[in-house]
Write a protein that holds these residues in place. Structure first.
Motif, PDB file in Angstrom:
ATOM      1  N   TYR A   1       0.867  -1.185   0.000  1.00 18.75           N
ATOM      2  CA  TYR A   1       0.000   0.000   0.000  1.00 18.75           C
ATOM      3  C   TYR A   1       0.901   1.231   0.000  1.00 18.75           C
ATOM      4  CZ  TYR A   1      -4.121  -2.823   1.160  1.00 18.75           C
ATOM      5  OH  TYR A   1      -5.139  -3.728   1.131  1.00 18.75           O
ATOM      6  N   PHE A   2       0.587   2.182  -0.892  1.00 20.16           N
ATOM      7  CA  PHE A   2       1.436   3.380  -0.945  1.00 20.16           C
ATOM      8  C   PHE A   2       0.650   4.554  -1.523  1.00 20.16           C
ATOM      9  CE2 PHE A   2       4.231   6.241  -3.352  1.00 20.16           C
ATOM     10  CZ  PHE A   2       5.069   6.659  -2.323  1.00 20.16           C
ATOM     11  N   LYS A   3       0.945   5.742  -0.968  1.00 21.35           N
ATOM     12  CA  LYS A   3       0.428   6.987  -1.541  1.00 21.35           C
ATOM     13  C   LYS A   3       1.471   8.077  -1.315  1.00 21.35           C
ATOM     14  CE  LYS A   3      -2.132   8.625   2.540  1.00 21.35           C
ATOM     15  NZ  LYS A   3      -3.442   9.103   3.029  1.00 21.35           N
ATOM     16  N   TYR A   4       1.404   9.136  -2.103  1.00 20.77           N
ATOM     17  CA  TYR A   4       2.360  10.234  -2.003  1.00 20.77           C
ATOM     18  C   TYR A   4       1.883  11.272  -0.994  1.00 20.77           C
ATOM     19  CZ  TYR A   4       4.886   8.592  -6.116  1.00 20.77           C
ATOM     20  OH  TYR A   4       5.636   7.845  -6.990  1.00 20.77           O
ATOM     21  N   GLY A   5       2.754  11.555  -0.015  1.00 21.69           N
ATOM     22  CA  GLY A   5       2.508  12.636   0.933  1.00 21.69           C
ATOM     23  C   GLY A   5       1.133  12.603   1.561  1.00 21.69           C
ATOM     24  N   GLU A   6       0.470  13.762   1.509  1.00 24.27           N
ATOM     25  CA  GLU A   6      -0.855  13.904   2.122  1.00 24.27           C
ATOM     26  C   GLU A   6      -1.985  13.571   1.152  1.00 24.27           C
ATOM     27  OE1 GLU A   6      -1.138  14.546   5.355  1.00 24.27           O
ATOM     28  OE2 GLU A   6       1.054  14.593   5.432  1.00 24.27           O
ATOM     29  N   SER A   7      -1.640  13.011  -0.004  1.00 23.66           N
ATOM     30  CA  SER A   7      -2.664  12.682  -1.002  1.00 23.66           C
ATOM     31  C   SER A   7      -3.688  11.677  -0.446  1.00 23.66           C
ATOM     32  CB  SER A   7      -1.999  12.090  -2.246  1.00 23.66           C
ATOM     33  OG  SER A   7      -2.965  11.615  -3.149  1.00 23.66           O
ATOM     34  N   ASP A   8      -4.939  11.841  -0.866  1.00 21.78           N
ATOM     35  CA  ASP A   8      -6.000  10.923  -0.433  1.00 21.78           C
ATOM     36  C   ASP A   8      -6.036   9.667  -1.291  1.00 21.78           C
ATOM     37  OD1 ASP A   8      -6.829  12.687   1.543  1.00 21.78           O
ATOM     38  OD2 ASP A   8      -8.132  13.779   0.146  1.00 21.78           O
ATOM     39  N   LYS A   9      -5.383   9.731  -2.432  1.00 21.51           N
ATOM     40  CA  LYS A   9      -5.454   8.625  -3.381  1.00 21.51           C
ATOM     41  C   LYS A   9      -4.270   7.675  -3.212  1.00 21.51           C
ATOM     42  CE  LYS A   9      -5.660   7.573  -8.317  1.00 21.51           C
ATOM     43  NZ  LYS A   9      -5.587   8.120  -9.697  1.00 21.51           N
ATOM     44  N   ASN A  10      -4.562   6.411  -3.040  1.00 18.93           N
ATOM     45  CA  ASN A  10      -3.516   5.395  -2.973  1.00 18.93           C
ATOM     46  C   ASN A  10      -3.024   5.071  -4.380  1.00 18.93           C
ATOM     47  OD1 ASN A  10      -3.074   4.486  -0.189  1.00 18.93           O
ATOM     48  ND2 ASN A  10      -5.253   3.964  -0.244  1.00 18.93           N
ATOM     49  N   VAL A  11      -1.695   5.053  -4.546  1.00 18.10           N
ATOM     50  CA  VAL A  11      -1.120   4.625  -5.820  1.00 18.10           C
ATOM     51  C   VAL A  11      -1.275   3.112  -5.952  1.00 18.10           C
ATOM     52  CG1 VAL A  11       0.959   4.571  -7.254  1.00 18.10           C
ATOM     53  CG2 VAL A  11       0.521   6.540  -5.762  1.00 18.10           C
ATOM     54  N   PHE A  12      -1.004   2.405  -4.834  1.00 20.11           N
ATOM     55  CA  PHE A  12      -1.134   0.942  -4.823  1.00 20.11           C
ATOM     56  C   PHE A  12      -2.009   0.511  -3.653  1.00 20.11           C
ATOM     57  CE2 PHE A  12       3.327   1.430  -6.510  1.00 20.11           C
ATOM     58  CZ  PHE A  12       2.991   1.180  -7.836  1.00 20.11           C
ATOM     59  N   LYS A  13      -2.842  -0.490  -3.924  1.00 25.04           N
ATOM     60  CA  LYS A  13      -3.620  -1.153  -2.877  1.00 25.04           C
ATOM     61  C   LYS A  13      -3.405  -2.652  -3.016  1.00 25.04           C
ATOM     62  CE  LYS A  13      -7.440   2.145  -2.300  1.00 25.04           C
ATOM     63  NZ  LYS A  13      -8.912   2.318  -2.424  1.00 25.04           N
ATOM     64  N   ASN A  14      -2.705  -3.207  -2.051  1.00 24.77           N
ATOM     65  CA  ASN A  14      -2.488  -4.660  -2.019  1.00 24.77           C
ATOM     66  C   ASN A  14      -1.809  -5.177  -3.303  1.00 24.77           C
ATOM     67  OD1 ASN A  14      -2.626  -7.060  -0.558  1.00 24.77           O
ATOM     68  ND2 ASN A  14      -4.477  -7.707  -1.640  1.00 24.77           N
ATOM     69  N   LEU A  15      -0.712  -4.522  -3.674  1.00 26.54           N
ATOM     70  CA  LEU A  15       0.042  -4.920  -4.861  1.00 26.54           C
ATOM     71  C   LEU A  15       0.961  -6.091  -4.513  1.00 26.54           C
ATOM     72  CD1 LEU A  15       0.962  -4.269  -7.818  1.00 26.54           C
ATOM     73  CD2 LEU A  15       2.752  -2.841  -6.778  1.00 26.54           C
ATOM     74  N   ASN A  16       0.946  -7.131  -5.350  1.00 25.88           N
ATOM     75  CA  ASN A  16       1.782  -8.309  -5.123  1.00 25.88           C
ATOM     76  C   ASN A  16       2.407  -8.773  -6.431  1.00 25.88           C
ATOM     77  OD1 ASN A  16       1.175  -9.507  -2.178  1.00 25.88           O
ATOM     78  ND2 ASN A  16      -0.730  -8.660  -3.022  1.00 25.88           N
ATOM     79  N   PHE A  17       3.701  -9.007  -6.426  1.00 27.36           N
ATOM     80  CA  PHE A  17       4.370  -9.675  -7.543  1.00 27.36           C
ATOM     81  C   PHE A  17       5.786 -10.026  -7.095  1.00 27.36           C
ATOM     82  CE2 PHE A  17       5.641  -5.262  -8.292  1.00 27.36           C
ATOM     83  CZ  PHE A  17       6.973  -5.374  -8.662  1.00 27.36           C
ATOM     84  N   SER A  18       6.482 -10.835  -7.867  1.00 31.21           N
ATOM     85  CA  SER A  18       7.852 -11.217  -7.536  1.00 31.21           C
ATOM     86  C   SER A  18       8.706 -11.301  -8.796  1.00 31.21           C
ATOM     87  CB  SER A  18       7.892 -12.554  -6.784  1.00 31.21           C
ATOM     88  OG  SER A  18       7.419 -13.593  -7.611  1.00 31.21           O
ATOM     89  N   VAL A  19      10.010 -11.138  -8.605  1.00 29.21           N
ATOM     90  CA  VAL A  19      10.988 -11.238  -9.693  1.00 29.21           C
ATOM     91  C   VAL A  19      12.063 -12.215  -9.233  1.00 29.21           C
ATOM     92  CG1 VAL A  19      12.524  -9.968 -11.242  1.00 29.21           C
ATOM     93  CG2 VAL A  19      10.571  -8.784 -10.204  1.00 29.21           C
ATOM     94  N   GLU A  20      12.328 -13.219 -10.029  1.00 23.27           N
ATOM     95  CA  GLU A  20      13.321 -14.228  -9.674  1.00 23.27           C
ATOM     96  C   GLU A  20      14.737 -13.706  -9.944  1.00 23.27           C
ATOM     97  OE1 GLU A  20      12.673 -17.067  -8.085  1.00 23.27           O
ATOM     98  OE2 GLU A  20      10.588 -16.347  -8.052  1.00 23.27           O
TER      99      GLU A  20
END
Length: 575
Positions: free
Chosen positions: A345-364
């Protein structure tokens, strides 16, 4: 308040010996200055009572003494001015370095909220104003105190009336200062903010001068600068107006001592209460007092600048970076390069909008993945989260199974190589820019890195080769040449994890071919994340993630995604 005072006092510590000697010499010179009128008083009141030869002899000796004392004052003042000025410059340098060091440790979110020009203003103007006040304040305060007390005591012993007049004028001056200081400080603070905005505008304009000229907006920018400058002048006009009232009032109070003492002294002489010698000394002490009073007025104005500067500097220094080492942080060793995003989960500063919600992935380990999506979908944000340029709200990013928050920040970033679309090169030589990530690199290592990045041939074609100065931000080089130097820089750093943020966009076909060849060589056996504007450059990626509105909507190889005929296929066919 205590913490601020403690912080202020800390600036004196490296120079306490210089300060102590400076103040001792100041005390010595002031006592000499105070003592000279006493000698003059003795000459005028006592010497003429002796017979002529003895009177001449004593006068000559005392005159020589006055000359020697005056010379001593000269040397004391010379040391005070020289060492004091150097003291102020060194302290200013210390404050500038402290601010600069603090800024280097701030994360991206801090700079997102700040104007570069304003930060430059803090480092230069505010630091010097503060150092100047720190240096001058104890000198002026001590000198004023010594001279005032000496004059007051002398007047009190000789004539209480004069002591009362002196005390009354001092109280008026003090009240005047207390009344005007908050007003001056408030206007000064506004003025400094406007000035900082002006510097920020200048920095922005000069950095974008090519854009200004390409749109032929020179006259518009000149008018905008003139308008901003007029606002600053109006604010400075308020300061000048208030300062004229303040200075005029203090000057009037101070200078009023001369006619008051002259007129009162004349009446006392007529009545036989004082003699001519005492009267001359009264006037000399008034003259001795005027200098520190006027210096005190100057200091008050400097003081307001210094207080404003200190508050602004303190606000910057008190800002805490969100990205810091955890207490038990570790060092990554033999990094394989497996990257996992878990429930991000991530958002910029005081922004109300989340950039990511429950993002999942992997790189081998050793795998090359590509991030594809429309502008603002979150591709660059993913790349910025891995080296902790920003910190998460929730979730974990793991490298080889270790949470990056548990890794020492410097070590984490040493294991990641970044090549961005807007390549930033420093003013200096090609050699200095290539070895920026490894300053101790040998010449052979630098040349090998340049060859691997297909930059060596164009470098040796330059007049000074690797010692060629590339100008501000590499303006003497083409976009493709700058990009190849950036890749050479990463080759030399030799990190196990690579991030390419649209590294081939905005390049001509020939430059793109060079960059593509160097990228293929660089990414071999390294975990690589590529953001690509031109989808033809990522068809060989092990996986392609299609991101829309912070979510992975498709993933697979180039062929698999084309078969799905979904979002990726639309992107690919469009471009």
């Amino acid at each position: 308040m205590y913490e601020k005072f403690k912080k202020l006092i800390s600036y004196y510590k490296p120079y306490k010996n210089v300060l102590i000697l400076d103040l001792l010499l100041l005390v010595l010179s002031d006592f000499i200055v105070i003592f000279i009128p006493v000698i003059c008083n003795y000459i005028t009141n006592q010497v003429f009572q002796f017979e002529k030869t003895k009177a001449i002899k004593i006068t000559v000796i005392l005159s020589i003494l006055v000359i020697l004392l005056s010379v001593s004052v000269y040397f004391c003042k010379r040391y005070i001015e020289y060492q004091g000025s150097m003291f102020a410059f060194k302290m200013s340098s210390d404050i500038e370095i402290e601010i600069f060091e603090h800024l280097q440790k701030q994360n991206f979110s801090f700079f997102d909220e700040q104007k570069t020009g304003k930060l430059v203003s803090y480092i230069t103007n505010d630091a010097y104003n503060l150092a100047n006040v720190i240096k001058r304040a104890p000198e002026v305060a001590l000198s004023f105190t010594i001279r005032f007390l000496a004059a007051f005591v002398f007047f009190f012993i000789k004539n209480v009336f004069f002591a009362f007049i002196l005390l009354l004028v001092f109280i008026c001056v003090f009240i005047f200062i207390l009344y005007f200081s908050p007003k001056v400080q408030k206007i000064t603070a506004n003025s400094r903010e406007i000035f900082s905005d002006l510097i920020a505008y200048l920095e922005e304009n000069l950095s974008g001068i090519k854009t200004v000229q390409s749109f032929t907006n020179e006259n518009i920018e000149i008018e905008r600068f003139r308008s901003n400058n007029d606002i600053y002048i109006k604010e400075r006009n308020k300061i000048c107006s208030l300062s004229s009232i303040f200075r005029g009032g203090i000057f009037s109070f101070a200078v009023s001592l001369i006619p008051i003492v002259t007129i009162a002294g004349a009446f006392f002489m007529i009545n036989g209460n004082i003699n001519a010698g005492d009267f001359i000394v009264y006037l000399l002490y008034i003259d001795i007092l005027l200098g520190p009073i006027f210096s005190f007025v100057d200091l008050n104005e400097f003081l307001q600048e210094g207080i404003v500067g200190f508050n602004r500097i303190n606000n910057i220094l008190s800002s805490k970076s969100e990205t810091v080492d955890s207490p038990n942080s570790i060092v990554l060793k033999s990094v394989r390069g497996k990257i996992e995003f878990k429930n991000i989960y991530f958002k910029y500063g005081e922004s109300d909008k989340n950039v990511f919600k429950n993002l999942n992935f992997s790189v081998e380990p050793g795998e090359c993945i590509a991030l594809v999506g429309s502008s603002g979908s979150g591709k660059t944000t993913i790349c910025n989260l891995i080296p902790r340029f920003y910190d998460l709200i929730n979730g974990e990013i793991l490298i080889d199974g270790i949470n990056i928050k548990d890794v020492k920040l410097k070590n984490l970033r040493q294991n990641i190589g970044f090549v961005q679309q807007d390549t930033f090169l420093f003013s200096g030589t090609i050699k200095e820019n290539i070895c920026y990530g490894k300053p101790e690199a040998s010449e052979g290592e630098i040349i090998k890195a340049a060859k691997d990045a297909y930059a060596h041939d164009f470098i040796i074609g330059l007049q000074e080769g690797y010692n060629t100065h590339i100008g501000h931000k590499g303006l003497k080089l083409s976009g493709g040449q700058k990009q190849r130097l950036a890749i050479a820089r990463v080759f030399l750093k030799n990190p196990p994890i690579l991030i390419f943020d649209e590294a081939t966009s905005n390049l001509d076909n020939e430059s793109e071919r060079y960059i593509q060849k160097s990228m293929e060589k660089l990414t071999k056996n390294r975990t690589t994340i590529v953001i690509a504007h031109r989808l033809t450059t990522i068809i060989n990626a092990n996986k392609i993630f299609v991101i829309l509105d912070g979510k992975i909507v498709e993933k697979g190889t180039h062929k698999e995604l084309l078969k799905k005929n979904g979002t990726y296929a639309k992107f690919y066919n469009f471009f």
